[in-house]
Design an enzyme around this catalytic site. Structure first.
Site, short mmCIF file in Angstrom:
data_model
loop_
_atom_site.label_atom_id
_atom_site.label_comp_id
_atom_site.label_asym_id
_atom_site.label_seq_id
_atom_site.Cartn_x
_atom_site.Cartn_y
_atom_site.Cartn_z
N ARG A 162 0.87 -1.18 0.00
CA ARG A 162 0.00 0.00 0.00
C ARG A 162 0.90 1.22 0.00
O ARG A 162 1.94 1.25 0.67
CB ARG A 162 -0.90 0.03 1.25
CG ARG A 162 -2.09 -0.90 1.21
CD ARG A 162 -3.15 -0.47 0.18
NE ARG A 162 -4.31 -1.34 0.19
CZ ARG A 162 -4.50 -2.39 -0.61
NH1 ARG A 162 -3.58 -2.73 -1.50
NH2 ARG A 162 -5.61 -3.11 -0.53
N GLU B 254 -4.24 7.84 -4.64
CA GLU B 254 -4.58 7.15 -5.90
C GLU B 254 -5.92 7.65 -6.40
O GLU B 254 -6.84 7.82 -5.60
CB GLU B 254 -4.64 5.63 -5.67
CG GLU B 254 -3.28 5.05 -5.31
CD GLU B 254 -3.29 3.54 -5.07
OE1 GLU B 254 -4.31 2.89 -5.33
OE2 GLU B 254 -2.28 3.02 -4.59
N HIS C 115 -1.94 0.72 -9.88
CA HIS C 115 -2.49 -0.28 -8.95
C HIS C 115 -3.08 -1.48 -9.72
O HIS C 115 -4.25 -1.81 -9.59
CB HIS C 115 -3.55 0.36 -8.04
CG HIS C 115 -3.78 -0.39 -6.76
ND1 HIS C 115 -4.04 0.22 -5.55
CD2 HIS C 115 -3.78 -1.73 -6.49
CE1 HIS C 115 -4.20 -0.69 -4.62
NE2 HIS C 115 -4.05 -1.89 -5.16
N1 LIG Z 1 -0.91 -3.86 -5.47
C1 LIG Z 1 -1.98 -4.63 -5.44
O1 LIG Z 1 -2.81 -4.63 -6.35
C2 LIG Z 1 -2.21 -5.54 -4.30
C3 LIG Z 1 -1.74 -5.22 -3.06
N2 LIG Z 1 -1.93 -6.08 -2.02
C4 LIG Z 1 -1.38 -5.73 -0.70
O2 LIG Z 1 -0.54 -6.77 -0.26
C5 LIG Z 1 -0.80 -7.00 1.10
C6 LIG Z 1 -0.32 -8.38 1.50
O3 LIG Z 1 -1.16 -9.38 0.97
P1 LIG Z 1 -0.94 -10.92 1.41
O4 LIG Z 1 0.45 -11.34 1.14
O5 LIG Z 1 -2.05 -11.69 0.84
O6 LIG Z 1 -1.13 -10.76 2.99
P2 LIG Z 1 -0.58 -11.69 4.16
O7 LIG Z 1 -1.42 -11.36 5.34
O8 LIG Z 1 -0.51 -13.11 3.71
O9 LIG Z 1 0.92 -11.18 4.39
C7 LIG Z 1 1.23 -10.00 5.05
C8 LIG Z 1 2.64 -10.08 5.54
O10 LIG Z 1 2.97 -8.82 6.13
C9 LIG Z 1 3.60 -9.05 7.39
N3 LIG Z 1 3.39 -7.94 8.30
C10 LIG Z 1 2.22 -7.38 8.71
N4 LIG Z 1 2.47 -6.37 9.57
C11 LIG Z 1 3.81 -6.31 9.71
C12 LIG Z 1 4.68 -5.48 10.47
N5 LIG Z 1 4.20 -4.52 11.25
N6 LIG Z 1 6.01 -5.71 10.36
C13 LIG Z 1 6.51 -6.69 9.58
N7 LIG Z 1 5.73 -7.50 8.84
C14 LIG Z 1 4.40 -7.32 8.91
C15 LIG Z 1 2.94 -10.31 7.91
O11 LIG Z 1 3.80 -10.82 8.91
P3 LIG Z 1 3.55 -12.21 9.66
O12 LIG Z 1 3.66 -13.24 8.58
O13 LIG Z 1 4.65 -12.28 10.63
O14 LIG Z 1 2.16 -12.12 10.23
C16 LIG Z 1 2.86 -11.13 6.64
O15 LIG Z 1 4.07 -11.81 6.42
C17 LIG Z 1 -2.28 -6.74 1.24
O16 LIG Z 1 -2.66 -6.46 2.57
C18 LIG Z 1 -2.49 -5.56 0.32
O17 LIG Z 1 -2.28 -4.36 1.03
C19 LIG Z 1 -2.58 -7.25 -2.18
C20 LIG Z 1 -3.09 -7.59 -3.39
C21 LIG Z 1 -2.98 -6.75 -4.55
O1 LIG Z 2 -4.88 -3.98 -3.67
C1 LIG Z 2 -5.56 -4.94 -3.86
C2 LIG Z 2 -5.95 -5.89 -2.89
O2 LIG Z 2 -6.54 -6.92 -3.27
O3 LIG Z 2 -5.73 -5.64 -1.69
#
Ligand SMILES: NC(=O)C1=CN([C@@H]2O[C@H](COP(=O)(O)OP(=O)(O)OC[C@H]3O[C@@H](n4cnc5c(N)ncnc54)[C@H](OP(=O)(O)O)[C@@H]3O)[C@@H](O)[C@H]2O)C=CC1
Ligand SMILES: O=CC(=O)O
Length: 324
Positions: free
Chosen positions: A237, A266, A285
């Site tokens: 994000r 955005e 995005h």
């Molecule tokens: N650009 C785009 O179009 C898209 C963007 N996204 C973004 O990607 C993000 C991640 O998606 P996804 O991988 O499915 O989510 P997950 O919940 O599977 O992964 C999130 C990761 O972030 C880590 N995390 C969260 N908070 C912290 C912190 N404070 N410090 C360090 N690590 C942290 C988590 O740690 P831990 O494993 O230790 O809990 C986890 O490893 C979404 O929330 C969204 O914002 C998603 C889809 C599309």
């Molecule tokens: O940014 C996209 C999402 O699925 O989150």
């Protein structure tokens, strides 16, 4: 009588039909104050909402006393006040997994496009600058065998690590709140603290959610810790990065380049300094934006709402405590 739901995103016809088989559906453009005002009775009666990107906060919830479930066509849910939903017993459903591989592809696209300057040199070809053998001013830098640092080793981080490890022979560093055994065993990924990851990575890739803890996690101080040759990729994000600090770091040559799919505002304003920097690849995005994945996300969101309103949730609930 079927429960009433509000749809604030266009759905493919077959998915709309699936939704209409279960609910009385009102299609609206958005959840803006104007829309709320013009459709007060519809919001007052709705038990479910389905869409994406719009803000759902306490003020919104005051207009929806019967709301039982919100289904977002996204995995990220930072636009929802989860505590407010939970305290009202409203289930928040999202669409993880179905988009993971596509978003990891987008991140790898940004890694390759920034390192090899694909967008910049393609533009030069289009304006007729390719007049003979190319010289070093057209060259990029290698991706293979470089160190890739991943901030957020969740579903998307893991899928990115897989691509980088098997496809590009890249050593992987990562940071998350906890250790991820799967990443360490399958991709030889090494857990490290944020400062070490910033200092040692050739590519710093962000796949973090936006939370109070991750807001401006990367600012001037963190950018100064990166190698001047390093590239920053963000598909998490926008507000995870302090964008003003990033612009300054790119102008000052503190880092080499940036590949960005998400921004603090955005759509990205047309006068953003990011757009005049040749070492920036800015995407609108599009992380999950393929026909297949967007269809699968919409289908997942429809099924999520049906499950939530019929008390049959098995997965994809952000606040499962409300189901008990
Ligand atoms: N650009 C785009 O179009 C898209 C963007 N996204 C973004 O990607 C993000 C991640 O998606 P996804 O991988 O499915 O989510 P997950 O919940 O599977 O992964 C999130 C990761 O972030 C880590 N995390 C969260 N908070 C912290 C912190 N404070 N410090 C360090 N690590 C942290 C988590 O740690 P831990 O494993 O230790 O809990 C986890 O490893 C979404 O929330 C969204 O914002 C998603 C889809 C599309
Ligand atoms: O940014 C996209 C999402 O699925 O989150």
């Amino acid at each position: 009588m079927k429960p009433s739901v509000i749809l604030y995103k266009k759905l493919p016809d077959d998915l709309l039909t699936r939704l209409e088989n279960h609910f009385t559906v009102t299609q609206l453009d958005d959840l803006s104050p104007d829309t709320l005002k013009q459709n007060a009775q519809v919001f007052a009666n709705t038990e479910g909402i389905l869409g994406s990107s719009e803000k759902v906060d306490k003020a919104f919830l005051e207009h929806t006393p019967k709301l039982r479930a919100a289904s977002t066509v996204s995995v990220g849910y930072d636009n929802f006040d989860v505590d407010a939903l939970t305290s009202r017993g409203i289930a928040l459903m999202h669409t993880p997994t179905v988009l993971t591989e596509t978003v990891a592809d987008t991140m790898m696209t940004l890694v390759l496009a920034t390192a090899r300057r694909a967008v910049e040199v393609a533009e030069r070809v289009k304006i007729g600058e390719w007049q003979g053998s190319i010289g070093p001013d057209w060259f990029g830098i290698d991706v293979h065998h470089k160190t890739l640092g991943i901030l957020g080793m969740g579903r998307i981080g893991l899928a990115l690590a897989q691509r980088a490890h098997f496809g590009f022979n890249m050593p992987i560093l990562y940071n998350a709140r906890r250790h991820h055994q799967e990443a360490e065993e399958r991709f030889n990924a090494r857990y490290c603290d944020l400062d070490t990851l910033l200092a040692e990575s050739d590519f710093v890739c962000i796949s973090l959610p936006l939370t109070d803890e991750t807001y401006h996690l990367i600012g001037a101080e963190q950018l100064a810790k990166m190698k001047p040759s390093a590239i920053l990729i963000n598909a998490g994000r926008g507000p995870v990065i302090d964008e003003k600090a990033l612009i300054q770091a790119l102008i000052d040559g503190k880092i080499h380049a940036a590949g960005l799919d998400v921004f603090e505002q955005e759509p990205l304003p047309i006068d953003s300094p990011l757009l005049s920097l040749p070492n920036v690849v800015a995407l609108p995005h599009i992380g999950s934006a393929t026909h297949e994945t967007r269809y699968n996300m919409a289908a997942c969101a429809v099924d999520n709402l049906i499950a939530a309103l019929s008390g049959k949730v098995k997965e994809n609930c952000v606040n499962p405590q409300v189901l008990k």
